[in-house]
Design a protein around this motif. Structure first.
Motif, PDB file in Angstrom:
ATOM      1  N   LEU A  63       0.886  -1.171   0.000  1.00 26.52           N
ATOM      2  CA  LEU A  63       0.000   0.000   0.000  1.00 26.52           C
ATOM      3  C   LEU A  63       0.920   1.216   0.000  1.00 26.52           C
ATOM      4  O   LEU A  63       1.728   1.372   0.922  1.00 26.52           O
ATOM      5  CB  LEU A  63      -0.906  -0.003   1.236  1.00 26.52           C
ATOM      6  N   THR A  64       0.802   2.044  -1.019  1.00 23.41           N
ATOM      7  CA  THR A  64       1.779   3.116  -1.189  1.00 23.41           C
ATOM      8  C   THR A  64       1.511   4.253  -0.196  1.00 23.41           C
ATOM      9  O   THR A  64       0.376   4.454   0.238  1.00 23.41           O
ATOM     10  CB  THR A  64       1.721   3.653  -2.618  1.00 23.41           C
ATOM     11  N   SER A  65       2.553   4.985   0.111  1.00 22.46           N
ATOM     12  CA  SER A  65       2.442   6.032   1.118  1.00 22.46           C
ATOM     13  C   SER A  65       1.881   7.327   0.527  1.00 22.46           C
ATOM     14  O   SER A  65       0.859   7.833   0.982  1.00 22.46           O
ATOM     15  CB  SER A  65       3.826   6.282   1.726  1.00 22.46           C
ATOM     16  N   HIS A 100       2.335  -0.488   5.762  1.00 21.22           N
ATOM     17  CA  HIS A 100       0.988  -0.224   6.282  1.00 21.22           C
ATOM     18  C   HIS A 100       0.126  -1.475   6.430  1.00 21.22           C
ATOM     19  O   HIS A 100      -1.021  -1.380   6.861  1.00 21.22           O
ATOM     20  CB  HIS A 100       0.241   0.729   5.336  1.00 21.22           C
ATOM     21  N   ALA A 101       0.637  -2.628   6.019  1.00 25.16           N
ATOM     22  CA  ALA A 101      -0.243  -3.793   5.910  1.00 25.16           C
ATOM     23  C   ALA A 101      -0.683  -4.399   7.254  1.00 25.16           C
ATOM     24  O   ALA A 101      -1.883  -4.644   7.444  1.00 25.16           O
ATOM     25  CB  ALA A 101       0.416  -4.858   5.038  1.00 25.16           C
ATOM     26  N   SER A 152      -2.513 -12.580   3.684  1.00 23.99           N
ATOM     27  CA  SER A 152      -1.459 -13.192   4.495  1.00 23.99           C
ATOM     28  C   SER A 152      -0.124 -13.055   3.766  1.00 23.99           C
ATOM     29  O   SER A 152      -0.074 -13.065   2.533  1.00 23.99           O
ATOM     30  CB  SER A 152      -1.769 -14.658   4.769  1.00 23.99           C
ATOM     31  N   VAL A 153       0.928 -12.932   4.532  1.00 24.24           N
ATOM     32  CA  VAL A 153       2.262 -12.787   3.933  1.00 24.24           C
ATOM     33  C   VAL A 153       2.575 -14.014   3.074  1.00 24.24           C
ATOM     34  O   VAL A 153       3.138 -13.903   1.986  1.00 24.24           O
ATOM     35  CB  VAL A 153       3.322 -12.620   5.046  1.00 24.24           C
ATOM     36  N   ARG A 154       2.158 -15.177   3.559  1.00 20.96           N
ATOM     37  CA  ARG A 154       2.428 -16.427   2.826  1.00 20.96           C
ATOM     38  C   ARG A 154       1.798 -16.386   1.434  1.00 20.96           C
ATOM     39  O   ARG A 154       2.397 -16.794   0.454  1.00 20.96           O
ATOM     40  CB  ARG A 154       1.851 -17.597   3.632  1.00 20.96           C
ATOM     41  N   SER A 155       0.597 -15.823   1.352  1.00 22.27           N
ATOM     42  CA  SER A 155      -0.117 -15.824   0.063  1.00 22.27           C
ATOM     43  C   SER A 155       0.555 -14.895  -0.943  1.00 22.27           C
ATOM     44  O   SER A 155       0.335 -15.021  -2.142  1.00 22.27           O
ATOM     45  CB  SER A 155      -1.582 -15.413   0.263  1.00 22.27           C
ATOM     46  N   ILE A 156       1.362 -13.974  -0.486  1.00 18.03           N
ATOM     47  CA  ILE A 156       2.052 -13.048  -1.403  1.00 18.03           C
ATOM     48  C   ILE A 156       3.284 -13.719  -1.998  1.00 18.03           C
ATOM     49  O   ILE A 156       3.597 -13.544  -3.174  1.00 18.03           O
ATOM     50  CB  ILE A 156       2.413 -11.732  -0.661  1.00 18.03           C
ATOM     51  N   LYS A 206       2.094   0.747  13.092  1.00 17.02           N
ATOM     52  CA  LYS A 206       1.092   1.635  12.491  1.00 17.02           C
ATOM     53  C   LYS A 206      -0.289   1.046  12.819  1.00 17.02           C
ATOM     54  O   LYS A 206      -0.854   1.301  13.853  1.00 17.02           O
ATOM     55  CB  LYS A 206       1.327   1.755  10.985  1.00 17.02           C
ATOM     56  N   TRP A 207      -0.795   0.203  11.935  1.00 17.62           N
ATOM     57  CA  TRP A 207      -2.174  -0.276  12.072  1.00 17.62           C
ATOM     58  C   TRP A 207      -2.287  -1.490  12.978  1.00 17.62           C
ATOM     59  O   TRP A 207      -3.386  -1.978  13.231  1.00 17.62           O
ATOM     60  CB  TRP A 207      -2.758  -0.553  10.674  1.00 17.62           C
ATOM     61  N   GLY A 208      -1.151  -1.964  13.496  1.00 13.44           N
ATOM     62  CA  GLY A 208      -1.155  -3.093  14.441  1.00 13.44           C
ATOM     63  C   GLY A 208      -1.076  -2.639  15.882  1.00 13.44           C
ATOM     64  O   GLY A 208      -0.970  -3.476  16.785  1.00 13.44           O
ATOM     65  N   TYR A 209      -1.075  -1.306  16.137  1.00 11.67           N
ATOM     66  CA  TYR A 209      -1.153  -0.734  17.481  1.00 11.67           C
ATOM     67  C   TYR A 209       0.039  -1.092  18.382  1.00 11.67           C
ATOM     68  O   TYR A 209      -0.078  -1.046  19.612  1.00 11.67           O
ATOM     69  CB  TYR A 209      -2.432  -1.177  18.201  1.00 11.67           C
TER      70      TYR A 209
END
Ligand code: PLP
Length: 393
Positions: free
Chosen positions: A168-170, A198-199, A206-210, A221-224
Protein backbone atom coordinates in the motif's frame (compact mmCIF):
# COMPACT_ATOMS: atom_id res chain seq x y z
CA UNK A 1 -23.81 16.47 -3.58
CA UNK A 2 -25.00 13.64 -1.32
CA UNK A 3 -22.29 11.83 0.63
CA UNK A 4 -22.88 8.21 1.69
CA UNK A 5 -23.35 7.84 5.46
CA UNK A 6 -20.30 7.19 7.65
CA UNK A 7 -19.94 3.86 9.47
CA UNK A 8 -21.33 3.47 12.96
CA UNK A 9 -18.68 4.74 15.45
CA UNK A 10 -17.00 2.15 17.67
CA UNK A 11 -18.26 3.43 21.02
CA UNK A 12 -15.61 4.22 23.60
CA UNK A 13 -12.69 3.39 21.32
CA UNK A 14 -11.13 6.84 21.66
CA UNK A 15 -10.75 6.23 25.40
CA UNK A 16 -8.35 3.41 24.62
CA UNK A 17 -5.79 5.96 23.40
CA UNK A 18 -4.07 8.95 25.01
CA UNK A 19 -4.68 11.28 22.07
CA UNK A 20 -5.20 15.00 22.73
CA UNK A 21 -8.98 15.49 22.44
CA UNK A 22 -8.49 19.05 21.13
CA UNK A 23 -6.91 17.74 17.92
CA UNK A 24 -8.39 15.77 15.01
CA UNK A 25 -5.90 12.96 14.48
CA UNK A 26 -6.52 12.05 10.85
CA UNK A 27 -3.05 10.73 10.09
CA UNK A 28 -2.73 7.35 11.75
CA UNK A 29 -0.69 6.21 8.77
CA UNK A 30 2.46 8.20 9.50
CA UNK A 31 3.34 7.22 13.07
CA UNK A 32 0.35 5.27 14.38
CA UNK A 33 -1.05 5.71 17.89
CA UNK A 34 -0.39 3.27 20.71
CA UNK A 35 -3.34 2.09 22.85
CA UNK A 36 -2.93 2.71 26.56
CA UNK A 37 -2.88 -1.05 27.21
CA UNK A 38 0.21 -1.44 25.04
CA UNK A 39 1.84 1.67 26.54
CA UNK A 40 1.31 0.22 30.01
CA UNK A 41 2.64 -3.18 28.96
CA UNK A 42 5.79 -1.52 27.66
CA UNK A 43 6.18 0.52 30.84
CA UNK A 44 5.89 -2.63 32.96
CA UNK A 45 8.61 -4.26 30.88
CA UNK A 46 10.79 -1.17 31.27
CA UNK A 47 10.22 -1.29 35.03
CA UNK A 48 11.34 -4.90 35.01
CA UNK A 49 14.40 -3.98 32.95
CA UNK A 50 15.37 -1.18 35.33
CA UNK A 51 14.80 -3.31 38.43
CA UNK A 52 17.59 -5.66 37.38
CA UNK A 53 19.15 -4.88 34.00
CA UNK A 54 21.53 -7.81 34.10
CA UNK A 55 18.77 -10.30 34.72
CA UNK A 56 16.52 -8.73 32.09
CA UNK A 57 19.13 -8.92 29.33
CA UNK A 58 20.82 -12.19 30.22
CA UNK A 59 18.03 -14.42 31.47
CA UNK A 60 15.37 -15.30 28.97
CA UNK A 61 15.28 -12.22 26.76
CA UNK A 62 16.24 -14.13 23.61
CA UNK A 63 13.43 -16.62 24.30
CA UNK A 64 10.93 -13.84 24.96
CA UNK A 65 11.87 -12.24 21.64
CA UNK A 66 11.43 -15.59 19.87
CA UNK A 67 8.04 -16.06 21.52
CA UNK A 68 6.92 -12.59 20.38
CA UNK A 69 8.21 -13.23 16.87
CA UNK A 70 6.18 -16.45 16.60
CA UNK A 71 3.07 -14.65 17.84
CA UNK A 72 3.43 -11.78 15.36
CA UNK A 73 4.25 -14.14 12.49
CA UNK A 74 1.08 -16.09 13.27
CA UNK A 75 -1.00 -12.93 13.12
CA UNK A 76 0.54 -11.97 9.78
CA UNK A 77 0.13 -15.42 8.22
CA UNK A 78 3.90 -15.66 7.78
CA UNK A 79 6.15 -18.69 8.13
CA UNK A 80 7.52 -18.31 11.68
CA UNK A 81 10.81 -19.87 10.53
CA UNK A 82 11.23 -17.04 8.04
CA UNK A 83 10.33 -14.10 10.26
CA UNK A 84 12.68 -11.73 12.07
CA UNK A 85 11.78 -8.81 14.29
CA UNK A 86 13.22 -5.48 13.29
CA UNK A 87 12.63 -1.87 14.27
CA UNK A 88 10.83 -0.46 11.25
CA UNK A 89 10.21 -0.92 7.54
CA UNK A 90 13.07 1.42 6.63
CA UNK A 91 15.53 -0.76 8.55
CA UNK A 92 14.11 -3.95 7.05
CA UNK A 93 14.57 -2.56 3.55
CA UNK A 94 18.15 -1.49 4.33
CA UNK A 95 18.94 -4.97 5.67
CA UNK A 96 17.73 -6.53 2.42
CA UNK A 97 19.54 -4.04 0.19
CA UNK A 98 22.92 -4.47 1.81
CA UNK A 99 22.58 -8.27 1.78
CA UNK A 100 22.16 -8.46 -1.99
CA UNK A 101 25.83 -8.09 -2.87
CA UNK A 102 25.04 -5.60 -5.63
CA UNK A 103 27.73 -4.94 -8.22
CA UNK A 104 28.37 -2.53 -11.03
CA UNK A 105 25.90 -3.21 -13.85
CA UNK A 106 23.17 -4.44 -11.49
CA UNK A 107 20.01 -2.47 -10.94
CA UNK A 108 17.31 -2.10 -8.31
CA UNK A 109 13.89 -1.48 -9.79
CA UNK A 110 11.08 0.42 -8.08
CA UNK A 111 7.93 2.27 -9.04
CA UNK A 112 7.42 6.01 -8.74
CA UNK A 113 5.01 5.31 -5.84
CA UNK A 114 7.82 4.05 -3.59
CA UNK A 115 8.57 5.47 -0.16
CA UNK A 116 11.09 8.32 -0.15
CA UNK A 117 13.30 7.07 2.68
CA UNK A 118 13.57 3.62 1.05
CA UNK A 119 14.51 5.32 -2.24
CA UNK A 120 17.34 7.15 -0.42
CA UNK A 121 18.51 3.81 0.95
CA UNK A 122 18.46 2.26 -2.52
CA UNK A 123 20.40 5.16 -3.98
CA UNK A 124 23.06 4.97 -1.28
CA UNK A 125 23.50 1.23 -1.78
CA UNK A 126 23.73 1.82 -5.52
CA UNK A 127 26.37 4.56 -5.05
CA UNK A 128 28.35 2.24 -2.79
CA UNK A 129 28.30 -0.66 -5.23
CA UNK A 130 28.12 0.92 -8.69
CA UNK A 131 24.60 -0.42 -9.28
CA UNK A 132 21.77 1.76 -10.61
CA UNK A 133 18.27 2.59 -9.39
CA UNK A 134 15.62 2.55 -12.12
CA UNK A 135 12.10 3.85 -11.50
CA UNK A 136 9.01 2.67 -13.36
CA UNK A 137 6.26 5.17 -13.92
CA UNK A 138 2.84 3.86 -12.88
CA UNK A 139 -0.15 6.18 -13.47
CA UNK A 140 -2.37 6.66 -10.44
CA UNK A 141 -5.35 5.35 -12.38
CA UNK A 142 -3.61 2.23 -13.75
CA UNK A 143 -5.64 -0.92 -13.24
CA UNK A 144 -4.08 -3.89 -11.48
CA UNK A 145 -3.54 -5.62 -14.82
CA UNK A 146 -1.85 -2.52 -16.18
CA UNK A 147 0.41 -2.30 -13.13
CA UNK A 148 1.45 -5.92 -13.59
CA UNK A 149 2.10 -5.30 -17.29
CA UNK A 150 4.23 -2.21 -16.55
CA UNK A 151 6.32 -4.28 -14.15
CA UNK A 152 6.58 -7.18 -16.61
CA UNK A 153 7.80 -4.83 -19.34
CA UNK A 154 10.19 -3.10 -16.96
CA UNK A 155 12.09 -6.16 -15.71
CA UNK A 156 15.56 -6.75 -17.13
CA UNK A 157 16.31 -10.34 -16.20
CA UNK A 158 19.96 -10.88 -15.36
CA UNK A 159 20.34 -7.22 -14.56
CA UNK A 160 17.44 -6.43 -12.21
CA UNK A 161 18.70 -7.81 -8.93
CA UNK A 162 15.77 -6.62 -6.85
CA UNK A 163 12.30 -5.22 -7.44
CA UNK A 164 10.91 -3.17 -4.56
CA UNK A 165 7.17 -2.72 -4.60
CA UNK A 166 4.85 -1.28 -1.97
CA UNK A 167 1.80 -3.24 -0.86
CA UNK A 168 0.00 0.00 0.00
CA UNK A 169 1.78 3.12 -1.19
CA UNK A 170 2.44 6.03 1.12
CA UNK A 171 2.13 9.16 -1.02
CA UNK A 172 -0.67 7.80 -3.21
CA UNK A 173 -2.55 5.45 -0.84
CA UNK A 174 -2.80 2.86 -3.60
CA UNK A 175 -3.02 -0.88 -3.14
CA UNK A 176 -0.70 -2.72 -5.51
CA UNK A 177 -1.37 -6.29 -6.71
CA UNK A 178 1.75 -7.54 -5.00
CA UNK A 179 1.05 -11.28 -5.28
CA UNK A 180 0.67 -10.98 -9.06
CA UNK A 181 3.78 -8.80 -9.28
CA UNK A 182 5.78 -11.32 -7.27
CA UNK A 183 4.52 -14.01 -9.65
CA UNK A 184 5.65 -12.12 -12.76
CA UNK A 185 9.04 -11.25 -11.27
CA UNK A 186 9.49 -14.88 -10.21
CA UNK A 187 8.93 -16.03 -13.81
CA UNK A 188 11.96 -13.92 -14.71
CA UNK A 189 14.05 -14.89 -11.70
CA UNK A 190 13.89 -11.42 -10.14
CA UNK A 191 13.61 -11.31 -6.32
CA UNK A 192 11.01 -8.97 -4.84
CA UNK A 193 10.97 -6.95 -1.63
CA UNK A 194 7.41 -6.03 -0.68
CA UNK A 195 7.38 -2.86 1.40
CA UNK A 196 4.27 -3.55 3.43
CA UNK A 197 4.75 -0.77 5.97
CA UNK A 198 0.99 -0.22 6.28
CA UNK A 199 -0.24 -3.79 5.91
CA UNK A 200 -0.18 -5.35 9.41
CA UNK A 201 -3.55 -4.76 11.03
CA UNK A 202 -5.07 -3.05 7.99
CA UNK A 203 -4.85 -5.49 5.09
CA UNK A 204 -6.11 -9.06 5.34
CA UNK A 205 -3.73 -10.67 2.78
CA UNK A 206 -1.46 -13.19 4.49
CA UNK A 207 2.26 -12.79 3.93
CA UNK A 208 2.43 -16.43 2.83
CA UNK A 209 -0.12 -15.82 0.06
CA UNK A 210 2.05 -13.05 -1.40
CA UNK A 211 5.06 -15.33 -1.69
CA UNK A 212 7.72 -12.60 -1.87
CA UNK A 213 11.42 -13.24 -1.32
CA UNK A 214 11.36 -10.41 1.23
CA UNK A 215 8.42 -8.73 2.94
CA UNK A 216 8.60 -6.09 5.64
CA UNK A 217 5.65 -4.71 7.60
CA UNK A 218 5.30 -2.32 10.52
CA UNK A 219 3.30 -3.39 13.54
CA UNK A 220 3.57 0.14 14.93
CA UNK A 221 1.09 1.63 12.49
CA UNK A 222 -2.17 -0.28 12.07
CA UNK A 223 -1.16 -3.09 14.44
CA UNK A 224 -1.15 -0.73 17.48
CA UNK A 225 2.30 -1.83 18.64
CA UNK A 226 4.70 0.53 20.40
CA UNK A 227 6.97 2.25 17.88
CA UNK A 228 10.02 0.35 16.76
CA UNK A 229 8.20 -2.89 15.96
CA UNK A 230 8.32 -4.42 12.50
CA UNK A 231 8.63 -7.89 11.01
CA UNK A 232 10.91 -8.83 8.14
CA UNK A 233 9.95 -12.07 6.41
CA UNK A 234 12.60 -13.78 4.30
CA UNK A 235 12.15 -16.75 1.95
CA UNK A 236 14.11 -19.93 2.73
CA UNK A 237 16.84 -19.53 0.07
CA UNK A 238 17.82 -16.10 1.36
CA UNK A 239 17.89 -16.77 5.10
CA UNK A 240 21.55 -17.74 5.26
CA UNK A 241 22.57 -14.83 3.07
CA UNK A 242 20.83 -12.02 4.88
CA UNK A 243 23.08 -9.90 7.08
CA UNK A 244 22.21 -7.51 9.93
CA UNK A 245 23.14 -3.84 9.64
CA UNK A 246 24.96 -4.11 12.96
CA UNK A 247 26.94 -7.23 13.77
CA UNK A 248 26.59 -8.31 17.39
CA UNK A 249 26.83 -11.33 19.67
CA UNK A 250 24.27 -13.50 17.91
CA UNK A 251 26.15 -13.33 14.59
CA UNK A 252 26.95 -17.05 14.67
CA UNK A 253 23.38 -18.00 15.58
CA UNK A 254 22.12 -17.54 12.03
CA UNK A 255 18.72 -16.28 10.95
CA UNK A 256 16.76 -14.71 12.63
CA UNK A 257 18.68 -14.16 15.90
CA UNK A 258 21.60 -12.49 14.17
CA UNK A 259 19.23 -9.89 12.71
CA UNK A 260 17.29 -9.39 15.92
CA UNK A 261 20.04 -9.03 18.49
CA UNK A 262 21.21 -5.48 17.88
CA UNK A 263 23.46 -5.08 20.92
CA UNK A 264 22.29 -3.11 23.97
CA UNK A 265 18.98 -1.69 22.97
CA UNK A 266 15.43 -1.29 24.25
CA UNK A 267 13.59 -4.46 23.19
CA UNK A 268 10.44 -3.65 25.17
CA UNK A 269 8.48 -2.36 22.17
CA UNK A 270 8.70 -5.79 20.55
CA UNK A 271 7.73 -7.60 23.74
CA UNK A 272 4.66 -5.42 24.24
CA UNK A 273 3.48 -5.63 20.61
CA UNK A 274 1.10 -8.53 21.46
CA UNK A 275 -0.75 -6.13 23.81
CA UNK A 276 -1.40 -3.89 20.78
CA UNK A 277 -2.77 -6.85 18.86
CA UNK A 278 -4.83 -7.77 21.90
CA UNK A 279 -6.55 -4.37 21.65
CA UNK A 280 -7.16 -4.84 17.94
CA UNK A 281 -8.57 -8.33 18.48
CA UNK A 282 -10.76 -7.19 21.37
CA UNK A 283 -12.35 -4.56 19.15
CA UNK A 284 -12.71 -7.17 16.39
CA UNK A 285 -10.15 -7.12 13.57
CA UNK A 286 -12.73 -7.28 10.77
CA UNK A 287 -14.94 -4.70 12.44
CA UNK A 288 -12.02 -2.29 12.86
CA UNK A 289 -10.94 -2.78 9.23
CA UNK A 290 -14.44 -2.15 7.88
CA UNK A 291 -14.93 0.87 10.16
CA UNK A 292 -11.61 2.49 9.32
CA UNK A 293 -11.95 2.01 5.57
CA UNK A 294 -15.55 3.26 5.63
CA UNK A 295 -14.61 6.33 7.64
CA UNK A 296 -11.66 7.18 5.38
CA UNK A 297 -13.99 6.88 2.36
CA UNK A 298 -16.52 9.13 4.08
CA UNK A 299 -13.83 11.69 4.94
CA UNK A 300 -12.57 11.64 1.36
CA UNK A 301 -16.04 12.49 0.06
CA UNK A 302 -16.75 15.20 2.66
CA UNK A 303 -13.42 16.97 2.20
CA UNK A 304 -13.44 16.39 -1.57
CA UNK A 305 -16.89 18.02 -1.76
CA UNK A 306 -15.66 21.03 0.22
CA UNK A 307 -12.81 21.51 -2.26
CA UNK A 308 -15.14 21.07 -5.25
CA UNK A 309 -13.58 17.78 -6.36
CA UNK A 310 -16.09 15.62 -8.29
CA UNK A 311 -16.42 12.10 -6.79
CA UNK A 312 -15.06 10.62 -10.02
CA UNK A 313 -11.76 12.47 -9.43
CA UNK A 314 -11.27 11.02 -5.95
CA UNK A 315 -8.77 8.16 -6.25
CA UNK A 316 -10.00 4.71 -5.31
CA UNK A 317 -7.32 2.91 -3.28
CA UNK A 318 -8.33 -0.44 -4.71
CA UNK A 319 -9.29 -2.52 -1.69
CA UNK A 320 -12.21 -2.79 0.75
CA UNK A 321 -10.11 -2.40 3.91
CA UNK A 322 -7.81 0.44 2.85
CA UNK A 323 -8.08 3.09 5.56
CA UNK A 324 -6.19 5.89 3.79
CA UNK A 325 -7.67 7.95 0.96
CA UNK A 326 -6.44 10.82 -1.17
CA UNK A 327 -8.06 14.14 -1.96
CA UNK A 328 -6.36 16.20 -4.68
CA UNK A 329 -5.39 19.72 -3.61
CA UNK A 330 -5.96 22.67 -5.92
CA UNK A 331 -3.24 22.95 -8.59
CA UNK A 332 -0.07 24.69 -7.43
CA UNK A 333 -0.42 23.72 -3.75
CA UNK A 334 2.06 21.42 -1.99
CA UNK A 335 3.88 20.57 -5.20
CA UNK A 336 7.17 20.06 -3.35
CA UNK A 337 8.05 18.19 -0.18
CA UNK A 338 8.75 21.48 1.61
CA UNK A 339 5.44 22.92 0.42
CA UNK A 340 3.60 19.81 1.62
CA UNK A 341 5.27 19.99 5.04
CA UNK A 342 4.43 23.68 5.38
CA UNK A 343 0.76 23.09 4.56
CA UNK A 344 0.62 20.15 6.97
CA UNK A 345 1.94 22.41 9.76
CA UNK A 346 -0.54 25.17 8.92
CA UNK A 347 -3.43 22.69 9.10
CA UNK A 348 -2.21 21.50 12.50
CA UNK A 349 -1.80 25.03 13.85
CA UNK A 350 -4.89 26.71 12.42
CA UNK A 351 -7.39 23.86 12.11
CA UNK A 352 -6.14 21.61 14.93
CA UNK A 353 -6.09 18.79 12.40
CA UNK A 354 -3.24 16.38 11.83
CA UNK A 355 -3.48 15.34 8.19
CA UNK A 356 -0.79 13.98 5.88
CA UNK A 357 -0.05 16.19 2.89
CA UNK A 358 1.80 14.33 0.17
CA UNK A 359 3.39 15.33 -3.11
CA UNK A 360 3.27 13.07 -6.09
CA UNK A 361 3.50 13.61 -9.82
CA UNK A 362 3.90 17.37 -9.44
CA UNK A 363 0.78 17.91 -7.39
CA UNK A 364 -0.27 18.00 -3.78
CA UNK A 365 -2.68 15.61 -2.07
CA UNK A 366 -4.31 15.25 1.30
CA UNK A 367 -4.11 11.73 2.66
CA UNK A 368 -6.96 11.14 5.10
CA UNK A 369 -6.93 8.15 7.42
CA UNK A 370 -9.75 6.50 9.35
CA UNK A 371 -9.14 4.91 12.75
CA UNK A 372 -11.30 3.69 15.61
CA UNK A 373 -10.71 6.90 17.57
CA UNK A 374 -12.01 9.10 14.73
CA UNK A 375 -15.57 10.38 14.31
CA UNK A 376 -17.31 11.86 11.23
CA UNK A 377 -17.40 15.34 12.81
CA UNK A 378 -13.61 15.58 12.56
CA UNK A 379 -13.73 15.32 8.76
CA UNK A 380 -16.70 17.70 8.68
CA UNK A 381 -14.77 20.33 10.69
CA UNK A 382 -11.80 19.95 8.38
CA UNK A 383 -14.10 20.40 5.38
CA UNK A 384 -15.44 23.64 6.88
CA UNK A 385 -12.04 25.13 7.70
CA UNK A 386 -9.92 23.94 4.79
CA UNK A 387 -11.19 26.08 1.87
CA UNK A 388 -10.48 29.30 3.81
CA UNK A 389 -7.04 28.10 4.83
CA UNK A 390 -6.13 27.13 1.28
CA UNK A 391 -7.37 30.47 -0.04
CA UNK A 392 -4.76 32.30 2.11
CA UNK A 393 -1.77 31.02 0.16
C1 PLP B 1 5.35 2.48 2.12
C2 PLP B 1 6.16 2.87 3.31
N1 PLP B 1 7.37 2.33 3.46
C3 PLP B 1 8.14 2.60 4.53
C4 PLP B 1 7.70 3.45 5.50
C5 PLP B 1 8.61 3.76 6.65
O1 PLP B 1 8.15 3.28 7.84
P1 PLP B 1 9.11 3.42 9.09
O2 PLP B 1 9.33 4.90 9.32
O3 PLP B 1 8.39 2.78 10.20
O4 PLP B 1 10.38 2.75 8.74
C6 PLP B 1 6.45 4.05 5.40
C7 PLP B 1 5.96 4.96 6.43
O5 PLP B 1 4.93 5.56 6.38
C8 PLP B 1 5.66 3.75 4.27
O6 PLP B 1 4.45 4.30 4.10
Amino acid sequence: MSVPPPPEPIAGARLLFSLDPAVSHLNHGSFGAVPIVAQRAQQRLRDEMEADPLRFFTQGLVDRIAHTRRHLAGFLGADPEGAALTTNATTGAAVVLQSLGLRSGDEVLTTDHGYGAVAYSIRRECRRTGATHRVLRVPLTATDDEVVQIVRDGLRPGRTRLLVVDQLTSATARLFPVAAIVGVAGEHGVPVLVDAAHAPGMLPASVRSIGADFWVGNLHKWGYAPRGTAVLVVSAPWRDRIEPLVVSWEQDSGFPARLEWQATSDYTAWLSAPAGLYTLRSLGVDRVRAHNAGLAAYGQRVVGDALGVPPADLPDPGGPTVAMRLVPLPAGLATTLDGARALQSRMAERLAAQVAVTTWDGRGWLRLCGQVYNVPEEYQRLAVGLPGLLAQR
